[in-house]
Structure formats: C-alpha cells, structure tokens
Design a protein around this motif. Structure first.
Motif, short mmCIF file in Angstrom:
data_model
loop_
_atom_site.label_atom_id
_atom_site.label_comp_id
_atom_site.label_asym_id
_atom_site.label_seq_id
_atom_site.Cartn_x
_atom_site.Cartn_y
_atom_site.Cartn_z
N PRO A 121 53.96 68.87 40.64
CA PRO A 121 53.05 70.02 40.60
C PRO A 121 52.40 70.14 39.21
O PRO A 121 53.04 69.78 38.20
CB PRO A 121 53.98 71.22 40.86
CG PRO A 121 55.23 70.65 41.42
CD PRO A 121 55.35 69.26 40.89
N VAL A 122 51.16 70.64 39.17
CA VAL A 122 50.44 70.75 37.89
C VAL A 122 51.24 71.64 36.91
O VAL A 122 51.31 71.35 35.72
CB VAL A 122 49.02 71.33 38.10
CG1 VAL A 122 48.26 71.40 36.79
CG2 VAL A 122 48.25 70.46 39.08
N GLY A 123 51.83 72.70 37.44
CA GLY A 123 52.61 73.61 36.60
C GLY A 123 53.76 72.90 35.91
O GLY A 123 54.04 73.15 34.73
N THR A 124 54.40 72.00 36.63
CA THR A 124 55.53 71.24 36.05
C THR A 124 55.03 70.34 34.92
O THR A 124 55.68 70.22 33.88
CB THR A 124 56.21 70.38 37.14
OG1 THR A 124 56.51 71.22 38.24
CG2 THR A 124 57.46 69.71 36.65
N VAL A 125 53.87 69.73 35.15
CA VAL A 125 53.30 68.85 34.12
C VAL A 125 52.98 69.66 32.87
O VAL A 125 53.31 69.26 31.74
CB VAL A 125 52.02 68.14 34.65
CG1 VAL A 125 51.28 67.42 33.54
CG2 VAL A 125 52.38 67.16 35.76
#
Lengths: 189, 102
Positions: free
Chosen positions: A158-162
């Motif tokens: 997920p973008v948030g994790t990145v």
C-alpha cells in the motif's frame, strides 16, 4: 554496424526484435538496463561480486520470460521488481541482513561536506544496514527517483506503507548522522 | 528538496557493472540455449549393466527350464504312444493264438 542500427531503434522495437529471437536486440536490452539492475543489487547487497551474479541471474530470468513483457515501461518495472525481490532473497539466503538493523551499524566518524565521496560511501553503508523493506524503498526512491505510488506498485505494498517506511528510514539515517557529531541541515531549494 | 535527500541521491546514483557484463550475460544465455549432452555417471552405467546381466541370466535360465519341460513332455508322449502300440500288438497276438487252437 548492426549494433548501431539496434541502438538507434526505439525501445519498443528493440523489445519486439528480442522477443522474436534476435540476440543482438536482447544484448542491447542488457546494455541499456545493466546499470539499473546492477546498482539496485549493489546498493542492496553491498557486495559488487554478488551484485554482478545477481544481475546476471535477473537478465537470464528476463530472457526466459521475455514473452511476458508487454512494453518498454513494463520491462523497466519488471526489472526493478525482480531485482529487488532477488536481492531480498539473496540477503536472506546469505544472511547479509544485519541482526539488529541500523541501530547496530557503527557510528560514522565525521560528516564530510556535500557531494563528498566519503559521505556517499557512508550513506550507502547506512542504507545497506536498513531493514529489508526500508532499504528497497530508499533505493527505489533515491536511485530510481520513483514516486511512492510507483514504489508501492513495484513492491506490491500500500502507498501508505511505502510512505511510512520511507519516513522512518530517513529518520533513522538522519539520526545516525546527527549522532556522529554534525546535524543534517534541511535546506529548501 | 532538502540537502539530505540530495546527498542520498548522490550516494544512490547508478553505477555500471564491471566491463564485459553484457558479454558474460550473453555467453550464459548461449550456453543455456545449447542442447545439453546428458552425461551419465559411472555408477549409473554400472548399475544399468548389472541390471541387464541379471535380466539376461534370468531369461536364459527360464529358457533352459522351458526346454527341459518340453523334452519331458515329448518323452512322456512317446512313452504313451509306445505303450498304446504294445497294447494293440498284444491284443492282436492274443486273438491270433485263440483262433489257431480249435
């Protein structure tokens, strides 16, 4: 003469020729992307010999799976994804991964000035000591200049994790450098 | 863009692999494309030869056994025929002896 002709062709056409069995075209693909693949591997495993072996394996894998490549941009992302994955596998196999992560990395003795080769060497060492995911994110962000959404696509995260991995990794790196004696200045351009 | 990120970008810039990298990759690809000659280890050859010898010996022994059984059957048949012929001859001799004595 033939090599010059191949070099002059658009990336899509070179890919088509390679898919049709043209070895000269495939060699051109290797030449074109060798620094991308080798650098990701080298920054990840921190060993040039292992990185070369790994990069060769990536291109052999590409050769076997050439028909699955849909376009030149797809090829780029495929190479980035496979290289990161193989680098992670390699570090797990060879136990290159530091046991306690960045915290156990030695403190740098001094902070050289901007664009100092010593500073680059120190940063590469610190990046190489980051945890797996953070290391991949930092390499793709600063070597390949990718946006978090593109990194998320390659790493299937997920973008948030990145974004949080990147934020945490930069914090760790800054902290390590600051503890060395000189802080890292934040200057807007 | 801050200076720290510039320093990271500088540290993470791409670098070329050692000279001759493409040639080494293409050599490995050519080696892989070449049809492979399957070389069997000596032990495998020896075990295959031993298995073949065993099969041949078993075959020969079975053939000899078959020939023995066939010869025995032929002998029994010959004895049976001979026995029948003797019995027939005996009957004829008996009937002639009975007719000549009034």
């Amino acid at each position: 003469m033939l090599a010059t002709t191949i070099e002059a062709l658009p990336a899509g056409e070179v890919l088509n020729r390679a898919q049709a069995g043209d070895h000269t075209a495939f060699a051109e693909i290797v030449r074109e992307h060798q620094s991308l693949v080798f650098s990701i591997a080298c920054h990840y495993v921190r060993d040039r010999e292992t990185a070369e072996e790994l990069a060769q394996e990536v291109f052999l894998h590409l050769y076997r799976n050439l028909r699955a490549i849909e376009s030149a941009p797809h090829l780029l992302n495929w190479l980035r994804r496979v290289t990161v994955q193989r680098s992670i596998d390699q570090t797990r196999r060879a136990k290159y991964r530091p046991k306690s992560g960045l915290e156990s990395a030695p403190e740098p003795a001094a902070i050289p000035e901007h664009r100092d080769p010593l500073m680059s060497t120190m940063l590469r060492k610190l990046v190489g000591a980051l945890p797996e995911r953070a290391r991949a994110v930092v390499i793709l962000r600063y070597q390949e200049d990718l946006e978090p959404s593109e990194i998320a696509d390659i790493l299937e995260l997920p973008v948030g994790t990145v974004k949080s991995s990147l934020h945490r990794a930069l914090g760790l790196l800054r902290g390590k450098l600051e503890r060395a004696g000189k802080g890292v200045r934040h200057e807007s351009v | 863009m801050n200076r720290f990120e510039d320093q990271l970008r500088e540290a993470m810039r791409r670098e070329d692999p050692p000279a001759g990298f493409t040639d080494r990759v293409m050599r490995r690809i050519q080696e892989e494309s070449r049809p492979k000659v399957v070389r069997m280890p000596v032990m495998r050859w020896l075990s295959m030869a031993a298995a073949a010898c065993l099969l041949l010996s078993a075959g020969a022994w079975r053939y000899e056994q078959y020939r023995g059984e066939k010869a025995r059957d032929q002998l029994l048949l010959a004895l049976e025929i001979t026995g029948e012929k003797i019995a027939l001859t005996q009957q004829k001799v008996d009937s002639i002896s009975q007719r000549t004595i009034p």
